[in-house]
Motif scaffolding. Structure first.
Motif, PDB file in Angstrom:
ATOM      1  N   GLU A 101      16.950 -21.985  40.578  1.00 17.64           N
ATOM      2  CA  GLU A 101      18.380 -21.795  40.314  1.00 17.64           C
ATOM      3  C   GLU A 101      18.677 -20.467  39.625  1.00 17.64           C
ATOM      4  O   GLU A 101      19.813 -20.225  39.214  1.00 17.64           O
ATOM      5  N   GLY A 102      17.667 -19.628  39.477  1.00 16.84           N
ATOM      6  CA  GLY A 102      17.869 -18.345  38.810  1.00 16.84           C
ATOM      7  C   GLY A 102      18.195 -18.471  37.336  1.00 16.84           C
ATOM      8  O   GLY A 102      19.003 -17.705  36.797  1.00 16.84           O
ATOM      9  N   LEU A 103      17.559 -19.424  36.659  1.00 17.87           N
ATOM     10  CA  LEU A 103      17.860 -19.693  35.261  1.00 17.87           C
ATOM     11  C   LEU A 103      17.063 -18.775  34.336  1.00 17.87           C
ATOM     12  O   LEU A 103      15.992 -18.293  34.685  1.00 17.87           O
ATOM     13  N   SER A 104      17.592 -18.594  33.149  1.00 22.15           N
ATOM     14  CA  SER A 104      16.842 -17.915  32.094  1.00 22.15           C
ATOM     15  C   SER A 104      15.828 -18.898  31.521  1.00 22.15           C
ATOM     16  O   SER A 104      16.134 -20.078  31.326  1.00 22.15           O
ATOM     17  N   LEU A 105      14.626 -18.412  31.247  1.00 18.15           N
ATOM     18  CA  LEU A 105      13.580 -19.251  30.671  1.00 18.15           C
ATOM     19  C   LEU A 105      13.412 -18.913  29.199  1.00 18.15           C
ATOM     20  O   LEU A 105      13.111 -17.769  28.840  1.00 18.15           O
ATOM     21  N   TRP A 106      13.600 -19.906  28.344  1.00 16.29           N
ATOM     22  CA  TRP A 106      13.375 -19.736  26.922  1.00 16.29           C
ATOM     23  C   TRP A 106      11.911 -20.005  26.606  1.00 16.29           C
ATOM     24  O   TRP A 106      11.361 -21.043  26.998  1.00 16.29           O
ATOM     25  N   LEU A 107      11.313 -19.077  25.864  1.00 18.63           N
ATOM     26  CA  LEU A 107       9.938 -19.207  25.385  1.00 18.63           C
ATOM     27  C   LEU A 107      10.001 -19.149  23.854  1.00 18.63           C
ATOM     28  O   LEU A 107       9.759 -18.114  23.251  1.00 18.63           O
ATOM     29  N   PRO A 108      10.336 -20.268  23.202  1.00 17.80           N
ATOM     30  CA  PRO A 108      10.593 -20.215  21.754  1.00 17.80           C
ATOM     31  C   PRO A 108       9.298 -20.081  20.945  1.00 17.80           C
ATOM     32  O   PRO A 108       8.411 -20.930  21.030  1.00 17.80           O
ATOM     33  N   GLU A 109       9.201 -19.036  20.165  1.00 14.18           N
ATOM     34  CA  GLU A 109       8.045 -18.804  19.295  1.00 14.18           C
ATOM     35  C   GLU A 109       8.498 -17.911  18.145  1.00 14.18           C
ATOM     36  O   GLU A 109       9.215 -16.924  18.359  1.00 14.18           O
ATOM     37  N   ASN A 110       8.116 -18.272  16.921  1.00 19.14           N
ATOM     38  CA  ASN A 110       8.533 -17.447  15.798  1.00 19.14           C
ATOM     39  C   ASN A 110       7.953 -16.040  15.928  1.00 19.14           C
ATOM     40  O   ASN A 110       6.844 -15.849  16.414  1.00 19.14           O
ATOM     41  N   GLY A 111       8.723 -15.056  15.495  1.00 19.91           N
ATOM     42  CA  GLY A 111       8.349 -13.663  15.686  1.00 19.91           C
ATOM     43  C   GLY A 111       7.100 -13.254  14.948  1.00 19.91           C
ATOM     44  O   GLY A 111       6.332 -12.419  15.433  1.00 19.91           O
ATOM     45  N   TYR A 112       6.849 -13.854  13.774  1.00 20.97           N
ATOM     46  CA  TYR A 112       5.657 -13.490  13.014  1.00 20.97           C
ATOM     47  C   TYR A 112       4.394 -13.883  13.779  1.00 20.97           C
ATOM     48  O   TYR A 112       3.456 -13.091  13.898  1.00 20.97           O
ATOM     49  N   ALA A 113       4.356 -15.098  14.316  1.00 24.79           N
ATOM     50  CA  ALA A 113       3.190 -15.531  15.097  1.00 24.79           C
ATOM     51  C   ALA A 113       3.088 -14.766  16.407  1.00 24.79           C
ATOM     52  O   ALA A 113       1.981 -14.540  16.917  1.00 24.79           O
ATOM     53  N   PRO A 118      14.002 -16.300  22.079  1.00 22.46           N
ATOM     54  CA  PRO A 118      15.219 -16.160  21.270  1.00 22.46           C
ATOM     55  C   PRO A 118      14.955 -16.063  19.774  1.00 22.46           C
ATOM     56  O   PRO A 118      15.864 -15.758  19.004  1.00 22.46           O
ATOM     57  N   TYR A 119      13.708 -16.307  19.347  1.00 20.18           N
ATOM     58  CA  TYR A 119      13.390 -16.289  17.916  1.00 20.18           C
ATOM     59  C   TYR A 119      12.377 -15.199  17.585  1.00 20.18           C
ATOM     60  O   TYR A 119      11.618 -15.318  16.619  1.00 20.18           O
ATOM     61  N   ALA A 120      12.405 -14.131  18.355  1.00 22.17           N
ATOM     62  CA  ALA A 120      11.452 -13.045  18.163  1.00 22.17           C
ATOM     63  C   ALA A 120      11.635 -12.337  16.826  1.00 22.17           C
ATOM     64  O   ALA A 120      10.713 -11.680  16.337  1.00 22.17           O
ATOM     65  N   ALA A 121      12.800 -12.466  16.207  1.00 22.27           N
ATOM     66  CA  ALA A 121      13.067 -11.795  14.931  1.00 22.27           C
ATOM     67  C   ALA A 121      13.025 -12.757  13.753  1.00 22.27           C
ATOM     68  O   ALA A 121      13.376 -12.374  12.638  1.00 22.27           O
ATOM     69  N   ALA A 122      12.592 -13.998  13.985  1.00 18.38           N
ATOM     70  CA  ALA A 122      12.615 -15.021  12.935  1.00 18.38           C
ATOM     71  C   ALA A 122      11.207 -15.448  12.553  1.00 18.38           C
ATOM     72  O   ALA A 122      10.282 -15.417  13.365  1.00 18.38           O
ATOM     73  N   THR A 123      11.042 -15.853  11.306  1.00 14.40           N
ATOM     74  CA  THR A 123       9.798 -16.485  10.884  1.00 14.40           C
ATOM     75  C   THR A 123       9.859 -17.971  11.233  1.00 14.40           C
ATOM     76  O   THR A 123      10.930 -18.514  11.554  1.00 14.40           O
ATOM     77  N   LYS A 124       8.727 -18.645  11.126  1.00 17.74           N
ATOM     78  CA  LYS A 124       8.714 -20.079  11.390  1.00 17.74           C
ATOM     79  C   LYS A 124       9.542 -20.833  10.348  1.00 17.74           C
ATOM     80  O   LYS A 124      10.249 -21.789  10.676  1.00 17.74           O
ATOM     81  N   CYS A 131      -6.442 -24.614  10.022  1.00 21.63           N
ATOM     82  CA  CYS A 131      -6.370 -23.549  11.028  1.00 21.63           C
ATOM     83  C   CYS A 131      -5.106 -22.724  10.792  1.00 21.63           C
ATOM     84  O   CYS A 131      -4.235 -23.105   9.992  1.00 21.63           O
ATOM     85  N   PHE A 132      -4.987 -21.600  11.472  1.00 15.61           N
ATOM     86  CA  PHE A 132      -3.822 -20.743  11.265  1.00 15.61           C
ATOM     87  C   PHE A 132      -2.529 -21.494  11.576  1.00 15.61           C
ATOM     88  O   PHE A 132      -1.544 -21.398  10.835  1.00 15.61           O
ATOM     89  N   GLY A 133      -2.521 -22.271  12.668  1.00 16.32           N
ATOM     90  CA  GLY A 133      -1.322 -23.014  13.040  1.00 16.32           C
ATOM     91  C   GLY A 133      -0.904 -24.005  11.977  1.00 16.32           C
ATOM     92  O   GLY A 133       0.286 -24.128  11.649  1.00 16.32           O
ATOM     93  N   CYS A 134      -1.871 -24.714  11.406  1.00 14.13           N
ATOM     94  CA  CYS A 134      -1.560 -25.704  10.382  1.00 14.13           C
ATOM     95  C   CYS A 134      -1.109 -25.043   9.085  1.00 14.13           C
ATOM     96  O   CYS A 134      -0.166 -25.509   8.433  1.00 14.13           O
ATOM     97  N   VAL A 135      -1.784 -23.973   8.673  1.00 12.18           N
ATOM     98  CA  VAL A 135      -1.416 -23.300   7.428  1.00 12.18           C
ATOM     99  C   VAL A 135      -0.019 -22.700   7.539  1.00 12.18           C
ATOM    100  O   VAL A 135       0.804 -22.809   6.610  1.00 12.18           O
ATOM    101  N   LEU A 136       0.273 -22.061   8.676  1.00 12.11           N
ATOM    102  CA  LEU A 136       1.612 -21.502   8.882  1.00 12.11           C
ATOM    103  C   LEU A 136       2.656 -22.610   8.904  1.00 12.11           C
ATOM    104  O   LEU A 136       3.762 -22.451   8.360  1.00 12.11           O
ATOM    105  N   ARG A 137       2.319 -23.743   9.478  1.00 11.59           N
ATOM    106  CA  ARG A 137       3.229 -24.893   9.522  1.00 11.59           C
ATOM    107  C   ARG A 137       3.530 -25.394   8.101  1.00 11.59           C
ATOM    108  O   ARG A 137       4.689 -25.614   7.736  1.00 11.59           O
ATOM    109  N   LYS A 138       2.475 -25.564   7.292  1.00  7.58           N
ATOM    110  CA  LYS A 138       2.665 -26.017   5.913  1.00  7.58           C
ATOM    111  C   LYS A 138       3.561 -25.049   5.140  1.00  7.58           C
ATOM    112  O   LYS A 138       4.473 -25.458   4.402  1.00  7.58           O
ATOM    113  N   ALA A 139       3.297 -23.742   5.317  1.00 10.15           N
ATOM    114  CA  ALA A 139       4.087 -22.738   4.619  1.00 10.15           C
ATOM    115  C   ALA A 139       5.546 -22.769   5.062  1.00 10.15           C
ATOM    116  O   ALA A 139       6.461 -22.541   4.252  1.00 10.15           O
ATOM    117  N   SER A 140       5.774 -23.069   6.320  1.00  9.23           N
ATOM    118  CA  SER A 140       7.140 -23.083   6.856  1.00  9.23           C
ATOM    119  C   SER A 140       7.926 -24.284   6.348  1.00  9.23           C
ATOM    120  O   SER A 140       9.128 -24.179   6.063  1.00  9.23           O
TER     121      SER A 140
END
Length: 430
Positions: free
Chosen positions: A239-251, A294-300, A345-354
Motif C-alpha cells: 500500500e506504499g506505507l511508511s514503515l516505523w522502526l522505533p528505537e531509542n537514538g542512544y542505542a 521516529p525516536y532517533a533523537a530520544a533516549t530510552k 546485559c546492555f539491553g537489561c541495564v539500559l532498560r533498568k536505567a530508563s
C-alpha cells in the motif's frame, strides 16, 4: 560458501556434493532444514513490490549464512569472516548494479567481508492474499520495549484520527511469538480499533541440512534485524506505507563501551548511517524504502516518559514491564525460565536505567541466581564493569567522530543525545 535456493529438494533427488558449500532451501512449508510460514514470493501479503521480494530473500540468506559461519575469539579478537553467498532473486541486473554498495552495507552491519552473487529464480506460483488493508502506517513490533512504545504511541495517534496501523513481527524462537501477541493485544486494548492486522512471520534456518549434517552455529547474528526490516518494508510496499522502526537514538548510535567493543560487537541495525545507506541501495533498485525511526533523537528514558504521559504512570509501568529487552540466549540450559531477564546485559541495564530515569516502576522479572552455575553465568555476561569504565571517561569530539554519523545530522545534537543517555545510565550504574 553458501547458497540460498527456492526449490525444495525432494528426498529422491541427489544432494549437492560440493563439500565447500552450505545450501539453504526455502519454501512456504516448514521443513527440518528451513522454517517458513510464508512463501518466497510473499504473495500472502498481496502484491509486494518485486525488489522487496528480492530484499527479503537476500536478508533471509544473509541471516542464514551469518548464523552458520562461526566466529572465533572475543572482543577485539573476534575474527572478520569471509562469507560468499549466492541468492535466488526475481531479477539479477538491479542487484548486480548495487552489489558493491550492498556488500559494504553488510560489512558495516556485521564486521565481515561479504561477497554476493545473484541468480534468477522466480519460484512456484502462490495464491495471492491481502494484508494491511485499511492501514495508513506499518510498524515493526519485536516484543522489545522500544518497538512496543513506538507501536503504542502510533496506535494512539492514529486512533485519534480514526486511522489504523499494521503491526509486523518476526520470530524464530518459539518463546518470542506469544510475547509479541500479548503486546499487540494490549495495544489494541488501550487503543481500540487501531490495529488493521498483526502479521507474524517466521523465516528461519533449521538446525540440520537435508543431508543430516548440522549447520554451523553462531549466536552473534548482527544481521537478524535486517530480515525484520526487509519483511516490514515488503508488507508496507503493498500500500506504499511508511514503515516505523522505533528505537531509542542512544542505542541506535550505540557508542562502544570500549575500543575493543567496536565493529561487530556493536549492533548497528538502526544506526543512522546504516538506515541512510540501506535506503539509498533500495531506492537505486526500485524497492520500497520508506523506513523511519521516529525516536532517533530520544533516549530510552524519554520514550518511557512518553508512554507515562500517554496512558498514566501505572499503566505505563505494567505495559513496559510486559516487554523483553534481554539480549542473551541459552539461559534455559542454566535452568532459567524464558520470561526471566538476565539483568546484566546492555539491553537489561539500559532498560533498568530508563525505568529509573522516567520515574516508572520496573516490574520486570530479573534473574536472582539460585546456584553457582547461574551466578557464574551472570558474571561472565555482565557489562556493568565495562559500563562503569565507559561512564567514568569523558566522551569528546574524537569519540563522536568515530560514530560515523551521516553529514546531514548535526554532531552537536548527537553529543547532547549521548550526554542524556550517559546521564540516564549513570544514575543506575555509578
Amino acid at each position: 560458501m553458501f547458497e540460498f535456493r527456492l526449490s525444495v529438494l525432494p528426498p529422491s533427488d541427489p544432494l549437492p556434493t560440493d563439500a565447500d558449500t552450505t545450501f539453504f532451501w526455502h519454501s512456504k512449508h516448514s521443513m527440518p532444514y528451513f522454517h517458513a510460514n510464508v512463501g518466497p514470493r510473499l504473495a500472502e501479503y498481496g502484491l509486494v513490490k518485486s525488489r522487496n521480494v528480492d530484499f527479503v530473500r537476500i536478508a533471509a540468506a544473509v541471516l542464514a549464512a551469518d548464523r552458520s559461519a562461526s566466529r572465533s575469539g572475543s572482543l577485539s579478537r573476534w575474527n572478520q569472516r569471509d562469507i560468499a553467498l549466492t541468492i535466488d532473486v526475481l531479477a539479477v541486473s538491479p542487484w548486480d548494479g548495487v552489489k558493491s554498495d550492498l556488500e559494504r552495507l553488510l560489512a558495516f552491519l556485521t564486521g565481515d567481508a561479504w561477497s554476493l552473487k545473484f541468480r534468477r529464480e522466480v519460484g512456484a506460483p502462490e495464491q495471492l492474499g491481502s494484508a494491511a488493508a485499511g492501514a495508513t502506517r506499518a510498524v515493526l513490533l519485536s516484543g522489545g520495549a522500544d518497538s512496543a512504545t513506538g507501536a503504542l504511541l502510533s496506535a494512539l495517534e492514529l486512533s485519534g484520527r480514526a486511522e489504523k496501523q499494521v503491526l509486523i513481527s518476526s520470530w524464530a524462537s518459539t518463546n518470542l511469538r506469544p510475547l509479541q501477541t500479548r503486546v499487540a493485544d494490549e495495544i489494541e486494548r488501550i487503543a481500540k480499533g487501531s490495529t488493521a492486522d498483526h502479521i507474524k512471520v517466521r523465516i528461519a534456518r533449521g538446525r540440520h541440512s537435508p543431508s543430516g549434517v548440522a549447520y554451523g552455529r553462531e549466536n552473534s547474528t548482527r544481521s537478524r534485524s535486517l530480515l525484520f526490516i526487509a519483511l516490514g518494508l515488503a508488507v508496507a510496499s503493498v500500500e506504499g506505507l511508511s514503515l516505523w522502526l522505533p528505537e531509542n537514538g542512544y542505542a541506535s548510535i550505540n557508542p562502544p563501551l570500549s575500543k575493543s567493543r567496536r565493529g561487530s560487537l556493536s549492533t548497528k541495525t538502526t544506526h543512522p548511517k546504516f538506515i541512510a545507506d540501506l535506503k539509498r541501495v533500495l531506492e537505486a533498485v526500485g524497492a520500497h524504502h520508506d523506513v523511519v525511526n521516529p525516536y532517533a533523537a530520544a533516549t530510552k528514558g524519554q520514550m518511557f516518559s512518553l508512554v507515562g504521559d500517554a496512558i498514566g504512570r501505572s499503566g505505563a509501568s505494567t505495559f513496559l514491564s510486559s516487554t523483553s529487552s534481554c539480549s542473551h540466549t541459552g539461559a534455559r540450559s542454566y535452568g532459567i525460565a524464558p520470561d526471566v531477564a538476565c539483568g546484566v546485559c546492555f539491553g537489561c541495564v539500559l532498560r533498568k536505567a530508563s525505568f529509573a530515569a522516567s520515574g516508572l516502576n520496573d516490574g520486570t522479572h530479573y534473574l536472582e541466581p539460585a546456584n553457582d552455575r547461574q551466578r557464574n553465568w551472570l558474571e561472565d555476561k555482565t557489562v556493568v564493569p565495562a559500563m562503569r569504565d565507559f561512564l567514568a571517561s569523558p566522551f569528546g569530539e574524537s569519540d563522536l567522530a568515530r560514530l560515523q554519523i551521516p553529514a546531514d545530522i548535526p554532531l552537536s545534537e548527537v553529543a547532547k543525545l549521548v550526554q542524556r543517555g550517559r546521564e540516564e545510565l549513570g544514575h543506575l550504574v555509578l
